[in-house]
Design a protein around this motif. Structure first.
Motif, PDB file in Angstrom:
ATOM      1  N   MET A   1      12.467   7.591  -7.668  1.00  0.00           N
ATOM      2  CA  MET A   1      11.424   6.548  -7.706  1.00  0.00           C
ATOM      3  C   MET A   1      10.969   6.320  -9.139  1.00  0.00           C
ATOM      4  SD  MET A   1       8.720   7.012  -4.602  1.00  0.00           S
ATOM      5  CE  MET A   1       7.718   5.638  -5.140  1.00  0.00           C
ATOM      6  N   TYR A   3       8.115   5.179 -11.833  1.00  0.00           N
ATOM      7  CA  TYR A   3       6.663   5.097 -11.976  1.00  0.00           C
ATOM      8  C   TYR A   3       6.315   4.575 -13.364  1.00  0.00           C
ATOM      9  CZ  TYR A   3       6.310   8.081  -7.837  1.00  0.00           C
ATOM     10  OH  TYR A   3       6.406   8.592  -6.570  1.00  0.00           O
ATOM     11  N   ASP A  87       9.349  12.161  -6.995  1.00  0.00           N
ATOM     12  CA  ASP A  87       8.168  11.870  -6.177  1.00  0.00           C
ATOM     13  C   ASP A  87       6.911  11.837  -7.033  1.00  0.00           C
ATOM     14  OD1 ASP A  87       8.717  15.190  -5.013  1.00  0.00           O
ATOM     15  OD2 ASP A  87       7.242  14.608  -6.545  1.00  0.00           O
ATOM     16  N   LEU A  88       5.778  11.574  -6.379  1.00  0.00           N
ATOM     17  CA  LEU A  88       4.511  11.418  -7.090  1.00  0.00           C
ATOM     18  C   LEU A  88       4.108  12.694  -7.815  1.00  0.00           C
ATOM     19  CD1 LEU A  88       2.066   9.592  -7.697  1.00  0.00           C
ATOM     20  CD2 LEU A  88       0.974  10.526  -5.669  1.00  0.00           C
ATOM     21  N   ASP A  89       4.338  13.847  -7.198  1.00  0.00           N
ATOM     22  CA  ASP A  89       3.944  15.105  -7.845  1.00  0.00           C
ATOM     23  C   ASP A  89       4.628  15.243  -9.201  1.00  0.00           C
ATOM     24  OD1 ASP A  89       3.543  17.329  -4.933  1.00  0.00           O
ATOM     25  OD2 ASP A  89       2.323  15.713  -5.757  1.00  0.00           O
ATOM     26  N   LEU A  92       2.979  12.884 -11.629  1.00  0.00           N
ATOM     27  CA  LEU A  92       1.656  13.361 -12.038  1.00  0.00           C
ATOM     28  C   LEU A  92       1.766  14.485 -13.062  1.00  0.00           C
ATOM     29  CD1 LEU A  92      -0.190  13.374  -8.567  1.00  0.00           C
ATOM     30  CD2 LEU A  92      -0.460  11.721 -10.415  1.00  0.00           C
ATOM     31  N   LYS A  93       2.768  15.346 -12.881  1.00  0.00           N
ATOM     32  CA  LYS A  93       2.965  16.437 -13.853  1.00  0.00           C
ATOM     33  C   LYS A  93       3.257  15.869 -15.231  1.00  0.00           C
ATOM     34  CE  LYS A  93       4.510  20.780 -11.834  1.00  0.00           C
ATOM     35  NZ  LYS A  93       5.410  20.790 -10.673  1.00  0.00           N
ATOM     36  N   PRO A 110       3.426   3.347  -8.794  1.00  0.00           N
ATOM     37  CA  PRO A 110       4.825   3.277  -8.375  1.00  0.00           C
ATOM     38  C   PRO A 110       5.365   1.862  -8.550  1.00  0.00           C
ATOM     39  CG  PRO A 110       3.373   3.338  -6.458  1.00  0.00           C
ATOM     40  CD  PRO A 110       2.500   3.458  -7.661  1.00  0.00           C
TER      41      PRO A 110
END
Lengths: 115, 415
Positions: A1, A3, A87-89, A92-93, A110
């Motif tokens: 994905m 972002y 993924d989002l995690d 975010l990292k 996203p």
């Protein structure tokens, strides 16, 4: 994905001395290299300050052009990164490692996949 | 079958389904790789179960039945959408479903932990986390959750839809966080569970008949969490809930009025809940990884161990609040410490602590700060000052039960 990491910071906090500027650029070069080494970097750029912004709106067939950003905000958009992660995690990292995350805000959005 | 018999059967079926909600849904999310799809087909399966089981009886393997029915529903939905250009993942899933759908489901992997961490992800708003947790792990209906939080059902339904959409669109992963992320992510989960508990605890009076017992639900979910992830803070939270809930019956007087801890009839406390709570907090603290929930539970345990209010070991409580202030200090923690200090060392000492600027400043609009001061002023014999403080508290209180209590207190110090 994919972002988009949007970097917001109060321009009043921008570095004023040459040393501070060099240190900041160094931090961003290091971060960008980390993204590339991890194979997640898709894009990224710094933006000129808000004073250079121009906003366009077209209403009822008429185009209006105004000096400045679309809205006055406490923190202003100063740059972005486009990354490709699972993924989002993961996103975010990476966002937390951006230097401006310590003094400003990083918005993680996203990208729509029209697949 | 008699009509009454059907209703009983249906209620039993609902309970059976709810009991397994988290397990079944978690397994489906993992298998289908799609949270929203899993929820939809789970609901399809539940609807079927509610129709069939009261009449045909509950199957020997209820969870397995639900998974199989849900998988068939998923197959139907995917075939329906196969006419339009299917993306690669859907085709793979379709193939897998076609292969597995007639197999008996004997063993469902336990994905409840992943489900809980997903529902409590920090990327979701707190109200979304609460609603999603109660829906997926609690197995509660949208209407039940709406009523419990005194929110219109369409509003709650929208909240859940938005949360599901965010999970899908923002790519919130379905997994248990890694070791380095666990402390922060766990604190988010515990906050949701504690919020649900407090919501239930605050609404002991009133239309309890029509609202799900949120405190009981919070205890149930936290208990499941202690089995899946026996971290000391998780056990500390369960201990805190059990010890607090133990006092439930004594909190409300015959007239529906508030009864403070000092005034409560301790004979009405739930001894079994207290015993469990004390054992839990002792066990958790023995791990030597103290945290805010363990400390709050310890404070509740000290209260619970005192046979009468007069026998309370206040100095131990002061010490625990001091530790809590160091670990997770807030003005409210300082206020509670000051109240305990007053009980140990006299009202004037407590007042001095309450009036410190770092406490008084942030809490100037907090009704409980004024009420606590009023109580100490009353104990110190300063009735006029106490009356003034009760009036300040009354100007800020919202809960009607608390209001009545404060009004009675004010009347007692006004000639």
């Amino acid at each position: 994905m994919q972002y988009l990491l949007l970097i917001y910071e109060d321009e009043a906090l921008s570095p004023t001395t040459d040393e501070a500027r060099t240190a900041m650029m160094g931090a961003y070069f290091a971060y960008t290299k980390e993204l590339r080494d991890a194979g997640v970097f898709v894009g990224g750029d710094a933006l000129h300050p808000i004073a250079t912004a121009t906003t366009v709106r077209v209403r009822d067939g008429r185009a209006t052009t105004t000096d400045g950003p679309f809205a006055e905000t406490k923190e202003q958009l100063g740059g972005y990164y486009l990354i490709n992660v699972p993924d989002l995690d993961a996103a975010l990292k990476w966002a937390a490692k951006i230097p401006a995350a310590h003094t400003g805000s990083v918005e993680v959005r996203p990208i729509v996949d029209f697949g | 079958m008699q009509p009454g018999g059907y209703l009983d059967a249906r209620r039993a079926v609902e309970a059976t389904v709810r009991e397994r909600a988290g397990r079944v849904l978690g397994g489906l999310v993992r298998y289908l790789g799609d949270f929203a799809l899993a929820e939809d087909v789970y609901q399809d399966a539940v609807a079927r179960a509610l129709e069939r089981w009261p009449v045909n009886g509950v199957p020997a393997n209820p969870a397995g039945w639900l998974v199989t029915t849900a998988r068939r529903a998923a197959l139907d939905r995917l075939r329906h959408h196969a006419v339009r250009a299917a993306k690669a993942p859907d085709l793979a899933l379709l193939a897998r479903l076609e292969h597995d759908v007639d197999d008996d489901v004997l063993d469902i992997p336990d994905e409840r932990l992943a489900l809980l961490f997903t529902c409590c992800h920090p990327a979701l708003s707190e109200e979304a986390r609460v609603a999603l947790t109660l829906r997926t792990l609690g197995g509660l209906q949208t209407a039940e959750i709406a009523r419990s939080f005194l929110v219109p059902e369409p509003t709650m339904a929208q909240r859940l839809v938005r949360a599901r959409r965010k999970i899908a669109d923002a790519g919130i992963p379905f997994r248990v966080p890694g070791r380095d992320e666990l402390p922060e992510r766990l604190s988010s989960v515990l906050a949701v569970l504690y919020l649900v508990f407090n919501e239930g605890y605050a609404s002991t009076s009133g239309d309890g008949l029509f609202r799900v017992d949120l405190s009981a639900e919070a205890i149930r979910l936290t208990r499941v969490l202690t089995e899946l992830l026996p971290e000391p803070e998780v056990r500390g939270l369960l201990a805190l809930m059990r010890l607090t809930d133990a006092r439930r019956d004594a909190r409300v007087g015959h007239d529906g009025g508030l009864v403070t801890l000092e005034e409560q009839d301790r004979g009405r406390w739930d001894a079994a809940a207290i015993a469990e709570g004390i054992a839990l907090v002792r066990g958790a603290l023995a791990d030597r990884r103290p945290g805010p929930y363990q400390l709050q539970a310890a404070i509740a345990a000290v209260h619970a161990e005192a046979r009468t209010a007069a026998e309370t070991d206040w100095w131990q409580i002061v010490g625990l609040y001091t530790a809590l202030a160091t670990l997770a200090g807030t003005p409210v923690v300082s206020l509670n410490r000051a109240a305990a200090l007053a009980m140990a060392a006299g009202p004037e000492v407590g007042l001095a602590a309450m009036d410190r600027p770092e406490v008084a400043g942030p809490l100037a609009d907090y009704h409980l700060w004024h009420a606590a001061r009023a109580d100490l002023l009353r104990r110190a014999g300063r009735r006029d000052a106490a009356a003034a403080a009760y009036r300040e508290a009354l100007a800020r209180v919202t809960n009607p039960v608390e209001r009545r209590y404060l009004e009675a207190r004010l009347a007692a110090v006004t000639p």
